[in-house]
Design an enzyme around this catalytic site. Structure first.
Site, mmCIF file in Angstrom:
data_model
loop_
_atom_site.group_PDB
_atom_site.id
_atom_site.type_symbol
_atom_site.label_atom_id
_atom_site.label_comp_id
_atom_site.label_asym_id
_atom_site.label_seq_id
_atom_site.Cartn_x
_atom_site.Cartn_y
_atom_site.Cartn_z
ATOM 1 N N HIS A 37 -40.809 -36.217 -17.262
ATOM 2 C CA HIS A 37 -39.479 -35.648 -17.518
ATOM 3 C C HIS A 37 -39.319 -35.309 -19.006
ATOM 4 O O HIS A 37 -38.828 -34.226 -19.351
ATOM 5 C CB HIS A 37 -38.379 -36.658 -17.167
ATOM 6 N N GLN A 61 -31.101 -35.697 -0.153
ATOM 7 C CA GLN A 61 -32.531 -35.463 0.046
ATOM 8 C C GLN A 61 -33.291 -36.713 0.518
ATOM 9 O O GLN A 61 -34.504 -36.678 0.630
ATOM 10 C CB GLN A 61 -33.181 -34.874 -1.206
ATOM 11 N N LYS A 149 -45.537 -31.240 -10.283
ATOM 12 C CA LYS A 149 -45.775 -32.496 -9.558
ATOM 13 C C LYS A 149 -45.236 -32.392 -8.129
ATOM 14 O O LYS A 149 -45.864 -32.824 -7.185
ATOM 15 C CB LYS A 149 -45.105 -33.637 -10.328
ATOM 16 N N GLN A 153 -41.685 -28.346 -3.643
ATOM 17 C CA GLN A 153 -40.313 -28.160 -4.133
ATOM 18 C C GLN A 153 -40.240 -26.951 -5.072
ATOM 19 O O GLN A 153 -39.326 -26.129 -4.982
ATOM 20 C CB GLN A 153 -39.863 -29.426 -4.853
ATOM 21 N N VAL A 176 -47.769 -34.333 -15.827
ATOM 22 C CA VAL A 176 -48.175 -35.317 -16.837
ATOM 23 C C VAL A 176 -48.744 -36.532 -16.088
ATOM 24 O O VAL A 176 -48.152 -36.998 -15.110
ATOM 25 C CB VAL A 176 -46.974 -35.734 -17.712
HETATM 26 P P1 AMP Z 1 -37.396 -36.256 -10.127
HETATM 27 O O1 AMP Z 1 -36.570 -37.009 -11.112
HETATM 28 O O2 AMP Z 1 -38.514 -37.055 -9.546
HETATM 29 O O3 AMP Z 1 -36.559 -35.551 -9.085
HETATM 30 O O4 AMP Z 1 -38.126 -35.102 -10.958
HETATM 31 C C1 AMP Z 1 -37.391 -34.200 -11.753
HETATM 32 C C2 AMP Z 1 -38.307 -33.113 -12.222
HETATM 33 O O5 AMP Z 1 -39.360 -33.668 -12.995
HETATM 34 C C3 AMP Z 1 -38.959 -32.337 -11.067
HETATM 35 O O6 AMP Z 1 -38.991 -30.966 -11.398
HETATM 36 C C4 AMP Z 1 -40.329 -32.944 -11.015
HETATM 37 O O7 AMP Z 1 -41.303 -32.091 -10.453
HETATM 38 C C5 AMP Z 1 -40.604 -33.212 -12.492
HETATM 39 N N1 AMP Z 1 -41.641 -34.229 -12.626
HETATM 40 C C6 AMP Z 1 -41.757 -35.392 -11.931
HETATM 41 N N2 AMP Z 1 -42.911 -36.040 -12.256
HETATM 42 C C7 AMP Z 1 -43.532 -35.262 -13.173
HETATM 43 C C8 AMP Z 1 -44.767 -35.373 -13.894
HETATM 44 N N3 AMP Z 1 -45.593 -36.397 -13.719
HETATM 45 N N4 AMP Z 1 -45.094 -34.387 -14.767
HETATM 46 C C9 AMP Z 1 -44.263 -33.325 -14.952
HETATM 47 N N5 AMP Z 1 -43.091 -33.158 -14.292
HETATM 48 C C10 AMP Z 1 -42.730 -34.107 -13.418
#
Ligand code: AMP
Length: 285
Positions: A37, A61, A149, A153, A176
């Site tokens: 993030h 979701q 990731k 989505q 990442v």
């Molecule tokens: P989330 O909080 O899991 O809903 O993720 C929020 C955003 O962060 C989404 O667009 C995810 O794809 C992205 N995200 C989650 N994990 C990673 C990661 N390891 N590297 C880069 N972006 C990520």
């Protein structure tokens, strides 16, 4: 950094910023911010004049029996990390400030929304699409940063923005990873010690699939599928849900590829379900 729990306040701040000529970057999250993030927020800050981040564990979701109640929530920490990464505005709404009543109107994602993750999590992408539509409508014209990731989505959000003419430009962000290859995820905190030790197996399976795909004559997808399955068989902590080679835009399974393809994988252990993916190029042998 300005923080609010009221969507209309974020909209007013961003309208004012745009009126002054600023470009807006937006990164929607469910909180429990990690290095993925913060890398996305930092990139948005490098590319846009102001950056808005949303922190909202979206009930729509999560299916029945999923981890909505257990999902990690640590707003204080998240605000510090978002600010350090370069966020200018944070929307951290309560469920009630987001939805005054249960929504009557929702967004439904056909076909692709019911495959892969959608098959294992019925209704998940309708919930994602509904909240992303609402957030993009609150934020207004922006560059919207989404991580690779959650590759399915990302593909669905791109279609959502096109199909509903939402005023956003979707910017994909690279995954990442931990030094051992495990993709960072808020759900990694669920893993017991022995599960955490085994968890990079998803990434290693993807790498085995990539090697085999690029070595095979005519980039045969079946070879990559078996390489991924074989790699997962080398451990007994994670059970495979799917491992496949798909078209990067439609996510249709491929037999042969001439250009770019995506390897996707999902597996579960006792404490968590993990997903990962990598891109492969049949021409780079
Ligand atoms: P989330 O909080 O899991 O809903 O993720 C929020 C955003 O962060 C989404 O667009 C995810 O794809 C992205 N995200 C989650 N994990 C990673 C990661 N390891 N590297 C880069 N972006 C990520």
């Amino acid at each position: 950094m300005n923080v609010t729990d009221r969507p209309e306040e974020l909209r007013a701040w961003l309208d004012e910023a745009r009126q002054k000529g600023a470009t807006v970057g937006f990164h929607p999250t469910m909180g429990a911010l990690h290095g993925g993030h913060t890398a996305n927020i930092a990139r948005a800050a490098a590319e846009c004049d102001v950056v808005a981040v949303s922190i909202f564990v979206n009930p729509l979701q999560f299916g029945p029996g999923e981890d909505f109640a257990a999902y990690p929530r640590r707003l204080g920490d998240d605000l510090a990390r978002a600010e350090e990464a370069g966020a200018s505005f944070v929307l951290a709404p309560t469920p009630e400030s987001m939805f005054k009543t249960a929504p009557l109107v929702t967004v439904s994602v056909a076909d692709l929304g019911r495959r892969w993750e959608g098959e294992h999590r019925p209704g998940h992408f309708d919930g994602v699409a509904t909240i992303v539509t609402k957030l993009l409508s609150i934020v207004g014209a922006c560059y919207a940063y989404f991580g690779e990731k959650d590759y399915q989505q990302l593909v669905i959000v791109r279609r959502l923005v096109d199909d509903l003419s939402l005023p956003a430009v979707v910017v994909p962000c690279a995954i990442v990873r931990e030094p051992d290859g495990l993709a960072l995820s808020s759900r990694n905190s669920y893993l017991e010690q022995c599960e955490r030790a085994a968890a990079p197996c998803l990434y290693w399976a993807l790498l085995a699939g990539k090697r085999s795909f690029q070595r095979a004559q005519a980039a045969e997808a079946e070879k990559a599928r078996s390489a991924m399955r074989d790699a997962m068989c080398k451990q007994d902590v994670f059970v495979l849900d799917y491992a496949d080679v798909v078209d990067p835009r439609t996510l249709e399974p491929l037999e042969h590829a001439s250009g770019e393809a995506r390897l996707i994988i999902a597996a579960r252990c006792a404490s968590a379900r993990l997903i990962d993916n990598i891109s492969v190029n049949a021409e780079e042998t």
